[in-house]
Design a protein around this motif. Structure first.
Motif, PDB file in Angstrom:
ATOM      1  N   GLU A   1       0.852  -1.179   0.000  1.00  0.00           N
ATOM      2  CA  GLU A   1       0.000   0.000   0.000  1.00  0.00           C
ATOM      3  C   GLU A   1       0.888   1.228   0.000  1.00  0.00           C
ATOM      4  OE1 GLU A   1      -3.075   0.766  -0.116  1.00  0.00           O
ATOM      5  OE2 GLU A   1      -3.982  -1.222  -0.050  1.00  0.00           O
ATOM      6  N   LYS A   2       0.617   2.114  -0.891  1.00  0.00           N
ATOM      7  CA  LYS A   2       1.462   3.290  -0.889  1.00  0.00           C
ATOM      8  C   LYS A   2       0.645   4.566  -0.799  1.00  0.00           C
ATOM      9  CE  LYS A   2       4.441   0.885  -3.829  1.00  0.00           C
ATOM     10  NZ  LYS A   2       4.628   0.769  -5.225  1.00  0.00           N
ATOM     11  N   GLY A   3      -0.595   4.434  -0.364  1.00  0.00           N
ATOM     12  CA  GLY A   3      -1.408   5.632  -0.249  1.00  0.00           C
ATOM     13  C   GLY A   3      -1.762   6.186  -1.606  1.00  0.00           C
ATOM     14  N   ASP A   4      -2.281   7.378  -1.613  1.00  0.00           N
ATOM     15  CA  ASP A   4      -2.771   7.919  -2.882  1.00  0.00           C
ATOM     16  C   ASP A   4      -1.850   9.020  -3.378  1.00  0.00           C
ATOM     17  OD1 ASP A   4      -5.379   9.932  -1.317  1.00  0.00           O
ATOM     18  OD2 ASP A   4      -3.276   9.585  -0.853  1.00  0.00           O
ATOM     19  N   LYS A   5      -0.569   8.802  -3.135  1.00  0.00           N
ATOM     20  CA  LYS A   5       0.393   9.797  -3.593  1.00  0.00           C
ATOM     21  C   LYS A   5       0.488   9.761  -5.128  1.00  0.00           C
ATOM     22  CE  LYS A   5       4.491   9.053  -2.300  1.00  0.00           C
ATOM     23  NZ  LYS A   5       5.154   9.145  -3.585  1.00  0.00           N
ATOM     24  N   THR A   6       0.472  10.895  -5.731  1.00  0.00           N
ATOM     25  CA  THR A   6       0.650  10.927  -7.182  1.00  0.00           C
ATOM     26  C   THR A   6       1.940  11.661  -7.485  1.00  0.00           C
ATOM     27  OG1 THR A   6      -0.753  12.847  -7.150  1.00  0.00           O
ATOM     28  CG2 THR A   6      -1.755  10.804  -7.900  1.00  0.00           C
ATOM     29  N   HIS A   7       2.690  11.093  -8.386  1.00  0.00           N
ATOM     30  CA  HIS A   7       3.931  11.751  -8.793  1.00  0.00           C
ATOM     31  C   HIS A   7       3.649  12.570 -10.031  1.00  0.00           C
ATOM     32  CE1 HIS A   7       6.536   9.331  -6.187  1.00  0.00           C
ATOM     33  NE2 HIS A   7       5.529   8.507  -6.268  1.00  0.00           N
ATOM     34  N   GLU A   8       3.577  13.826  -9.890  1.00  0.00           N
ATOM     35  CA  GLU A   8       3.318  14.652 -11.075  1.00  0.00           C
ATOM     36  C   GLU A   8       4.611  15.279 -11.555  1.00  0.00           C
ATOM     37  OE1 GLU A   8      -0.284  13.784 -12.153  1.00  0.00           O
ATOM     38  OE2 GLU A   8       0.661  15.504 -13.082  1.00  0.00           O
TER      39      GLU A   8
ATOM     40  N   ARG B   1      -6.598   4.983 -17.020  1.00  0.00           N
ATOM     41  CA  ARG B   1      -7.041   4.335 -15.789  1.00  0.00           C
ATOM     42  C   ARG B   1      -5.843   3.847 -14.972  1.00  0.00           C
ATOM     43  NH1 ARG B   1     -11.223  -0.537 -14.442  1.00  0.00           N
ATOM     44  NH2 ARG B   1     -10.067  -1.091 -12.581  1.00  0.00           N
ATOM     45  N   VAL B   2      -4.865   3.272 -15.677  1.00  0.00           N
ATOM     46  CA  VAL B   2      -3.679   2.784 -14.979  1.00  0.00           C
ATOM     47  C   VAL B   2      -2.906   3.949 -14.368  1.00  0.00           C
ATOM     48  CG1 VAL B   2      -1.453   1.661 -15.297  1.00  0.00           C
ATOM     49  CG2 VAL B   2      -3.463   0.761 -16.442  1.00  0.00           C
ATOM     50  N   LEU B   3      -2.760   5.027 -15.167  1.00  0.00           N
ATOM     51  CA  LEU B   3      -1.937   6.145 -14.706  1.00  0.00           C
ATOM     52  C   LEU B   3      -2.583   6.924 -13.574  1.00  0.00           C
ATOM     53  CD1 LEU B   3      -0.549   7.579 -18.033  1.00  0.00           C
ATOM     54  CD2 LEU B   3       0.698   6.436 -16.247  1.00  0.00           C
ATOM     55  N   SER B   4      -3.914   6.882 -13.492  1.00  0.00           N
ATOM     56  CA  SER B   4      -4.557   7.643 -12.432  1.00  0.00           C
ATOM     57  C   SER B   4      -4.983   6.735 -11.288  1.00  0.00           C
ATOM     58  CB  SER B   4      -5.770   8.392 -12.991  1.00  0.00           C
ATOM     59  OG  SER B   4      -6.646   7.464 -13.576  1.00  0.00           O
ATOM     60  N   GLY B   5      -4.455   5.515 -11.280  1.00  0.00           N
ATOM     61  CA  GLY B   5      -4.804   4.568 -10.231  1.00  0.00           C
ATOM     62  C   GLY B   5      -4.344   5.056  -8.870  1.00  0.00           C
ATOM     63  N   LYS B   6      -5.066   4.667  -7.855  1.00  0.00           N
ATOM     64  CA  LYS B   6      -4.714   5.112  -6.506  1.00  0.00           C
ATOM     65  C   LYS B   6      -3.739   4.146  -5.846  1.00  0.00           C
ATOM     66  CE  LYS B   6      -7.227   8.863  -5.675  1.00  0.00           C
ATOM     67  NZ  LYS B   6      -6.781   9.508  -6.916  1.00  0.00           N
ATOM     68  N   LYS B   7      -3.715   2.938  -6.342  1.00  0.00           N
ATOM     69  CA  LYS B   7      -2.877   1.943  -5.695  1.00  0.00           C
ATOM     70  C   LYS B   7      -1.515   1.874  -6.363  1.00  0.00           C
ATOM     71  CE  LYS B   7      -6.255  -1.141  -3.714  1.00  0.00           C
ATOM     72  NZ  LYS B   7      -6.940  -2.410  -3.837  1.00  0.00           N
ATOM     73  N   GLY B   8      -0.500   1.723  -5.541  1.00  0.00           N
ATOM     74  CA  GLY B   8       0.835   1.588  -6.093  1.00  0.00           C
ATOM     75  C   GLY B   8       1.311   2.899  -6.687  1.00  0.00           C
ATOM     76  N   ASN B   9       2.442   2.834  -7.329  1.00  0.00           N
ATOM     77  CA  ASN B   9       3.028   3.996  -7.967  1.00  0.00           C
ATOM     78  C   ASN B   9       2.537   4.047  -9.412  1.00  0.00           C
ATOM     79  OD1 ASN B   9       4.659   5.771  -9.255  1.00  0.00           O
ATOM     80  ND2 ASN B   9       6.490   5.211  -8.100  1.00  0.00           N
ATOM     81  N   PRO B  10       1.656   5.019  -9.745  1.00  0.00           N
ATOM     82  CA  PRO B  10       1.018   5.001 -11.073  1.00  0.00           C
ATOM     83  C   PRO B  10       2.017   5.062 -12.222  1.00  0.00           C
ATOM     84  CG  PRO B  10       0.025   6.652  -9.650  1.00  0.00           C
ATOM     85  CD  PRO B  10       1.223   6.156  -8.940  1.00  0.00           C
ATOM     86  N   LEU B  11       3.077   5.860 -12.048  1.00  0.00           N
ATOM     87  CA  LEU B  11       4.044   5.974 -13.140  1.00  0.00           C
ATOM     88  C   LEU B  11       4.715   4.635 -13.429  1.00  0.00           C
ATOM     89  CD1 LEU B  11       6.093   9.263 -13.019  1.00  0.00           C
ATOM     90  CD2 LEU B  11       4.555   8.388 -14.766  1.00  0.00           C
ATOM     91  N   LEU B  12       5.072   3.976 -12.329  1.00  0.00           N
ATOM     92  CA  LEU B  12       5.694   2.661 -12.423  1.00  0.00           C
ATOM     93  C   LEU B  12       4.747   1.684 -13.109  1.00  0.00           C
ATOM     94  CD1 LEU B  12       8.407   1.935 -10.990  1.00  0.00           C
ATOM     95  CD2 LEU B  12       7.026   0.646  -9.399  1.00  0.00           C
ATOM     96  N   MET B  13       3.486   1.748 -12.682  1.00  0.00           N
ATOM     97  CA  MET B  13       2.486   0.841 -13.231  1.00  0.00           C
ATOM     98  C   MET B  13       2.249   1.126 -14.708  1.00  0.00           C
ATOM     99  SD  MET B  13       1.720  -1.388 -11.281  1.00  0.00           S
ATOM    100  CE  MET B  13       1.809  -1.942  -9.627  1.00  0.00           C
ATOM    101  N   GLY B  14       2.308   2.423 -15.081  1.00  0.00           N
ATOM    102  CA  GLY B  14       2.155   2.774 -16.487  1.00  0.00           C
ATOM    103  C   GLY B  14       3.258   2.148 -17.326  1.00  0.00           C
ATOM    104  N   LEU B  15       4.484   2.213 -16.806  1.00  0.00           N
ATOM    105  CA  LEU B  15       5.610   1.610 -17.533  1.00  0.00           C
ATOM    106  C   LEU B  15       5.414   0.105 -17.673  1.00  0.00           C
ATOM    107  CD1 LEU B  15       8.875   3.268 -16.196  1.00  0.00           C
ATOM    108  CD2 LEU B  15       8.041   3.233 -18.513  1.00  0.00           C
ATOM    109  N   VAL B  16       5.054  -0.538 -16.566  1.00  0.00           N
ATOM    110  CA  VAL B  16       4.856  -1.986 -16.610  1.00  0.00           C
ATOM    111  C   VAL B  16       3.739  -2.334 -17.582  1.00  0.00           C
ATOM    112  CG1 VAL B  16       4.214  -4.002 -15.261  1.00  0.00           C
ATOM    113  CG2 VAL B  16       5.653  -2.279 -14.250  1.00  0.00           C
ATOM    114  N   PHE B  17       2.680  -1.514 -17.555  1.00  0.00           N
ATOM    115  CA  PHE B  17       1.527  -1.785 -18.411  1.00  0.00           C
ATOM    116  C   PHE B  17       1.896  -1.723 -19.890  1.00  0.00           C
ATOM    117  CE2 PHE B  17      -2.318  -0.346 -20.649  1.00  0.00           C
ATOM    118  CZ  PHE B  17      -3.138  -1.414 -20.368  1.00  0.00           C
TER     119      PHE B  17
END
Lengths: 332, 295
Positions: A325-332, B86-102
């Motif tokens: 779980e990493k919370g809802d942090k977004t890296h912009e 949807r992947v990039l705006s996901g709340k779980k995990g690191n979205p950027l990382l997930m986008g790359l994996v996706f």
């Protein structure tokens, strides 16, 4: 590890240790040996991807470098296997150090790209060099003892597992890499040196991979650029870790076992449709990311944790601070 | 050896043009969606094969098929973008990382699809323009310019000019530039972020696919070609500086030169190693690209 976990670990390990004593089925041992190898590869990939947050899309290059190092040292310099195997890990580590030096100072995307480019470059070079045997590959002296390889592979993978467990779950190193994954500037403000720690993690991921590559070369006795440097090694490690669960120790293990079993059956029954396998791997990654970002293990432990919390009547889920779980942090 | 030098430079220039178009589409998608698309080479591959089969089926010259390929893949990209969003705006995990994996998984899937449907063989797309070439001679030096490569450069220039016009002069371009500067503020000003991102992704996929057809006319196509072109696209974008559009042509032409020099003077098998070495040195010396203007 709590007592129950130690008990689990010891019983699984002892079953695996006894297994070659009660069976002589070479095929069976071979399948399990390869499963160990994939567990090691997926775990090593996850140390960098899941724990540190840096994706290595050229993971297979360390496997290939390890395999070729062992093969070249054994065939061209006449080293014996016990010396050539550690050398594979050393060379993989050195390559990781130099490849990581410029790329790990930057954001994750650069690193993903650079490792991907490195793996394609090494593939091409291995095809034309004299010393690697070019597209014909290399043959090693056969050493036909399935039990030896079973035990050695089990030993290496168990050692890797224990090392990762200690460093990632017990030592402060695990906290450091997690801090970098969550917020790199924050980690720097706390006095950590992110570049140094990332390079350490990269080497930590590359060395076991190189050793496994060296093992593979001596075990299979034939390597060529397509089999050890091809994209499939990376692809499978990525699928296993992502499907199992990034940033956990057990996720990649479970992912590796399931995917490897699937692969074995698939190639046994549908050998004519081998390229279909790539589609399935890709689909599995994409679907895992969309529907199960925490992977199988993360989703499962999250679910069990939530059930337990409900039963205890707690409002807060004690597993919510789970590393996935990493919370809802977004890296912009 | 020196006699071939003008040829190498001209070849590099002509090849570089195509990389410009691919990299501009790629930079555009990165600027708006902050996505590093690992499937870029596979879009190129799929586009090339669509061109190949359309060419067999209709017997038209591939240059007339380009708009059609663009439309088909722009629609595919447009329809596909919400999944990536949807992947990039996901709340779980690191979205950027997930986008790359996706996108990595996506690329893998497309490659498997390509190998299944198109097989392992290499093809090339025949064009009426392939037959002729200009021949320039001056003293000892001579240069051959195949018409098809020249047409590729013209194509690249016209796409670049069209995109430039679209970005700088139209309302749509204004919205795109606003989005890449500040997503939230652009949303407050009435820019439909989702819709605009879908259009941009569609344009990017369409351009990549179209460039694939041209690559098929000039070189050859195979289901395994995607990986190399992914590396090339990244090379250009990273060298130019991630998100810095004006640097793209220089980096693309440099890639073209590297490719043609290795083809003429050394072993082409070392091209990718040279590409990696340049990437390595640039990242070591100036991590924000050759002009230090990337992000």
């Amino acid at each position: 590890m709590r007592h129950r976990n130690i008990l689990w670990f010891a019983s699984v390990l002892s079953i695996l240790l006894i297994l070659p004593l009660i069976t002589d089925d070479a095929f069976f041992l071979r399948i399990i040996t390869e499963a160990f190898m994939w567990i090691g590869l997926a775990m090593a990939w996850d140390v960098l991807a899941g724990y540190t947050g840096y994706l290595n899309f050229g993971h297979g290059v360390f496997f290939g470098i390890g395999a070729y190092t062992t093969a070249i040292l054994m065939m061209r310099s006449e080293w014996s296997f016990p010396f050539a195997l550690p050398a594979a890990g050393v060379v993989a580590g050195i390559v990781a150090l130099f490849a990581g030096l410029p790329t790990l100072r930057l954001k994750g995307a650069y690193f993903a790209i650079a490792t991907w480019a490195l793996s394609r470059a090494v593939q091409q070079v291995a095809l034309v060099l004299e010393i690697t045997g070019g597209p014909d590959g290399m043959r090693l002296p056969p050493f036909l003892n399935p039990k030896f390889f079973y035990m050695l592979m089990l030993g290496i993978v168990t050692a890797t597992f224990l090392l990762f467990w200690f460093l990632m779950e017990r030592a402060s190193f695990g906290l450091k890499v997690r801090a970098i994954r969550e917020d790199e500037s924050g980690a720097m403000a706390l006095g950590l040196n992110p570049t140094k720690i990332k390079i350490q993690a990269f080497i930590l991921s590359a060395v076991p991979t190189g050793i496994l590559g060296g093992m593979y070369a001596y075990w299979i006795t034939f390597i060529d650029p397509a089999s050890v440097l091809g994209d499939l090694v990376t692809d499978q490690a990525v699928v296993m870790a992502v499907f199992g669960g990034l940033g956990t120790l057990f996720g990649p293990i479970i992912g590796a076992i399931l995917i490897f079993l699937f692969k074995t059956y698939f190639w046994a029954y549908l050998a004519d449709y081998q390229v279909l396998y790539l589609i399935i791997l890709g689909l599995l990654i994409a679907l895992s990311v969309v529907f199960m970002p925490n992977g199988l293990w993360g989703t499962l432990t999250g679910y069990i944790g939530a059930r337990q919390a409900l039963r205890k009547g707690l409002a807060v889920n004690p597993q919510a601070e789970n590393e996935t779980e990493k919370g809802d942090k977004t890296h912009e | 050896m020196l006699l071939l030098l003008p040829q190498a430079i001209v070849d590099g220039f002509l090849i570089g043009g195509i990389y410009v178009t691919i990299a501009i589409g790629f930079s555009l998608a990165y600027g708006v969606m902050h996505i590093i698309d690992f499937a870029v080479g596979e879009w190129i591959m799929l586009g090339a094969f669509l061109g190949f089969y359309l060419n067999i089926w209709t017997q038209w010259d591939p240059f007339f098929l380009l708009p059609f390929v663009f439309i088909v893949f722009a629609v595919i990209g447009f329809v596909f973008q919400p999944v990536i969003h949807r992947v990039l705006s996901g709340k779980k995990g690191n979205p950027l990382l997930m986008g790359l994996v996706f996108t990595f998984g996506l690329g893998l899937m497309f490659r498997g699809l390509g190998l299944t449907v198109f097989g392992f063989y290499s093809h090339s797309i025949p064009s009426a323009l392939s037959a002729n070439s200009f021949f320039l001679e001056s003293g000892n030096f001579f240069v051959t310019i195949p018409v098809i490569r020249f047409a590729g450069l013209v194509y690249a220039l016209s796409i670049t000019i069209m995109l430039h016009y679209l970005l700088k002069k139209s309302d749509f371009g204004l919205a795109v530039r606003a989005l890449s500067q500040n997503r939230d503020a652009a949303g407050l000003m009435g820019v439909n972020a989702k819709r605009t991102s879908s259009y941009v992704y569609g344009i990017y996929v369409g351009i990549s696919a179209m460039s694939g057809v041209l690559i098929g006319c000039i070189f050859s196509i195979s289901a395994q070609m995607g990986g190399d072109y992914t590396v090339f696209s990244f090379f250009v974008v990273v060298l130019a500086g991630m998100g810095y559009l004006s640097g793209v042509p220089w980096a693309a032409f440099l890639l073209g030169f590297v490719q043609s020099f290795f083809l003429i003077y050394f072993n082409p098998s070392y091209t990718l190693l040279a590409v990696f070495a340049i990437l390595y040195v640039v990242l070591l010396v100036s991590p924000k690209g050759m002009f230090a203007k990337g992000v």
